[in-house]
Design a protein around this motif. Sequence first.
Motif, PDB file in Angstrom:
ATOM      1  N   UNK A   1      45.706  -1.170  39.895  1.00 43.92           N
ATOM      2  CA  UNK A   1      45.240  -1.158  41.277  1.00 43.92           C
ATOM      3  C   UNK A   1      46.407  -1.254  42.242  1.00 43.92           C
ATOM      4  N   UNK A   2      47.248  -2.289  42.092  1.00 44.27           N
ATOM      5  CA  UNK A   2      48.402  -2.419  42.973  1.00 44.27           C
ATOM      6  C   UNK A   2      49.535  -3.180  42.298  1.00 44.27           C
ATOM      7  N   UNK A   3      50.657  -3.245  42.999  1.00 43.00           N
ATOM      8  CA  UNK A   3      51.874  -3.790  42.394  1.00 43.00           C
ATOM      9  C   UNK A   3      51.770  -5.273  42.069  1.00 43.00           C
ATOM     10  N   UNK A   4      51.109  -6.039  42.914  1.00 39.21           N
ATOM     11  CA  UNK A   4      51.019  -7.475  42.652  1.00 39.21           C
ATOM     12  C   UNK A   4      50.331  -7.746  41.319  1.00 39.21           C
ATOM     13  N   UNK A   5      49.285  -6.967  41.013  1.00 40.16           N
ATOM     14  CA  UNK A   5      48.598  -7.125  39.726  1.00 40.16           C
ATOM     15  C   UNK A   5      49.472  -6.633  38.573  1.00 40.16           C
ATOM     16  N   UNK A   6      50.164  -5.515  38.792  1.00 36.97           N
ATOM     17  CA  UNK A   6      51.005  -4.942  37.738  1.00 36.97           C
ATOM     18  C   UNK A   6      52.136  -5.900  37.365  1.00 36.97           C
ATOM     19  N   UNK A   7      52.785  -6.460  38.376  1.00 38.60           N
ATOM     20  CA  UNK A   7      53.897  -7.366  38.105  1.00 38.60           C
ATOM     21  C   UNK A   7      53.419  -8.648  37.436  1.00 38.60           C
ATOM     22  N   UNK A   8      52.264  -9.139  37.850  1.00 37.58           N
ATOM     23  CA  UNK A   8      51.711 -10.348  37.236  1.00 37.58           C
ATOM     24  C   UNK A   8      51.422 -10.113  35.758  1.00 37.58           C
ATOM     25  N   UNK A   9      50.959  -8.914  35.429  1.00 39.56           N
ATOM     26  CA  UNK A   9      50.561  -8.599  34.056  1.00 39.56           C
ATOM     27  C   UNK A   9      51.757  -8.257  33.166  1.00 39.56           C
ATOM     28  N   UNK A  10      52.670  -7.422  33.689  1.00 37.90           N
ATOM     29  CA  UNK A  10      53.749  -6.889  32.848  1.00 37.90           C
ATOM     30  C   UNK A  10      55.160  -7.215  33.340  1.00 37.90           C
ATOM     31  N   UNK A  11      55.293  -7.831  34.505  1.00 38.45           N
ATOM     32  CA  UNK A  11      56.622  -8.019  35.063  1.00 38.45           C
ATOM     33  C   UNK A  11      57.236  -6.677  35.415  1.00 38.45           C
ATOM     34  N   UNK A  12      58.566  -6.573  35.306  1.00 44.16           N
ATOM     35  CA  UNK A  12      59.237  -5.318  35.640  1.00 44.16           C
ATOM     36  C   UNK A  12      59.034  -4.254  34.567  1.00 44.16           C
ATOM     37  N   UNK A  13      58.491  -4.654  33.436  1.00 43.52           N
ATOM     38  CA  UNK A  13      58.229  -3.669  32.384  1.00 43.52           C
ATOM     39  C   UNK A  13      57.262  -2.591  32.880  1.00 43.52           C
ATOM     40  N   UNK A  14      56.341  -2.972  33.753  1.00 49.26           N
ATOM     41  CA  UNK A  14      55.410  -1.990  34.312  1.00 49.26           C
ATOM     42  C   UNK A  14      56.123  -0.907  35.086  1.00 49.26           C
ATOM     43  N   UNK A  15      57.154  -1.276  35.865  1.00 48.62           N
ATOM     44  CA  UNK A  15      57.939  -0.279  36.595  1.00 48.62           C
ATOM     45  C   UNK A  15      58.727   0.601  35.633  1.00 48.62           C
TER      46      UNK A  15
ATOM     47  N   UNK B   1      46.121   5.251  29.369  1.00 43.81           N
ATOM     48  CA  UNK B   1      46.453   5.671  28.004  1.00 43.81           C
ATOM     49  C   UNK B   1      47.965   5.728  27.784  1.00 43.81           C
ATOM     50  N   UNK B   2      48.702   6.233  28.768  1.00 42.44           N
ATOM     51  CA  UNK B   2      50.150   6.319  28.639  1.00 42.44           C
ATOM     52  C   UNK B   2      50.776   4.940  28.568  1.00 42.44           C
ATOM     53  N   UNK B   3      50.293   4.005  29.352  1.00 44.27           N
ATOM     54  CA  UNK B   3      50.823   2.644  29.299  1.00 44.27           C
ATOM     55  C   UNK B   3      50.584   2.019  27.927  1.00 44.27           C
ATOM     56  N   UNK B   4      49.442   2.335  27.334  1.00 44.29           N
ATOM     57  CA  UNK B   4      49.152   1.801  26.004  1.00 44.29           C
ATOM     58  C   UNK B   4      50.177   2.285  24.986  1.00 44.29           C
ATOM     59  N   UNK B   5      50.629   3.534  25.127  1.00 38.34           N
ATOM     60  CA  UNK B   5      51.641   4.086  24.206  1.00 38.34           C
ATOM     61  C   UNK B   5      52.953   3.307  24.318  1.00 38.34           C
TER      62      UNK B   5
END
Length: 322
Positions: free
Chosen positions: A274-288, A316-320
């Motif tokens: 959804x947005x960066x705050x959620x992505x960073x909370x979940x994966x840190x900088x690995x999401x970027x 799906x790509x993130x899961x890979x």
Amino acid sequence: KISVGAQPNSSPHFGTLETIALSFALAKKIQEYKNNIDVSILYEVIETAPSETIEIENVKYQKSLKYTGKISDFFGEYIDILEYYKNVTNVNYEIRYQYEFNRQEETRNILKLILKNREYVSNRLDPKYGKLRVRMSCPKCGLTDKNSINNEYDDDEIRFFCPIHGNYSIDVNDDIACLEYNSPLRNLIRGMVYTEINNKDKYDYQIIRVTGNDYAGFYQEELRYKVASYLGCKIHEMSMIFYAPMVTDWSGAKMSKSLYVRDGAYKDIPQMFINYSFLKKELGYKGLDILLNIIDNWIEHPYMLFRNYSIYYFIKEFEKYE
């Protein structure tokens, strides 16, 4: 310079993340391809985006992010993303605010040209109201006529009206740093300014724009190229726009940063998409990192750049990569 921008009125949604990541990936690829060219990111901040809205006597008014101070609520997240991608790509960035853009000689000259042709421009960029959507906040309270309903124009002066403090004006031959524009007018002015810069020998750089694919096609043809041509701009010389693939939802529509706050909307999508705050909370900088790797692959296989992608593709790509 690769120009990319956003209104920092919320945590960067996934589509904005993708556009910023694409800008850095494209810059890195250009530098690898032609190592004598220095490429940087020009992050254009729209600090004049609305923060609060109010209706007075059937006229909509707004206060900007800058005036209310709410620009600082999420701006740190944008800097966080820019800094991280700078470090992993070795591509520098600079930040430019709307008031700095306005202070360029080219911006003033183009605005004056638009004022002289305001009837034509108004009818094409704002068919609903037929108004030239130039704004200026009231210097006393910050209220801004959102749709420029009560504006009056001469070739060198714009007069505004505040329902609380009355009339105020600006001479466009003076400092126009405080002026604001709606999206179509800003897009037109920006495109014409970039074109002038790209074709002047006094500048040692050129600018291309990276923006979402939702602004392609009819939007640019009718609201940029035709109007710019009427104003005397040579269309074949206009600055390049590179469109980032649009991130779509289950219906094929653009992923909306406002829809997800409604009850039940996007409830099947993991929050980190959804947005960066959620992505960073979940994966840190690995999401970027994962997002940049996906986009690097697009650039290595260019046919992948000229299409749109469902958010489920990214899931799906993130899961890979995970």
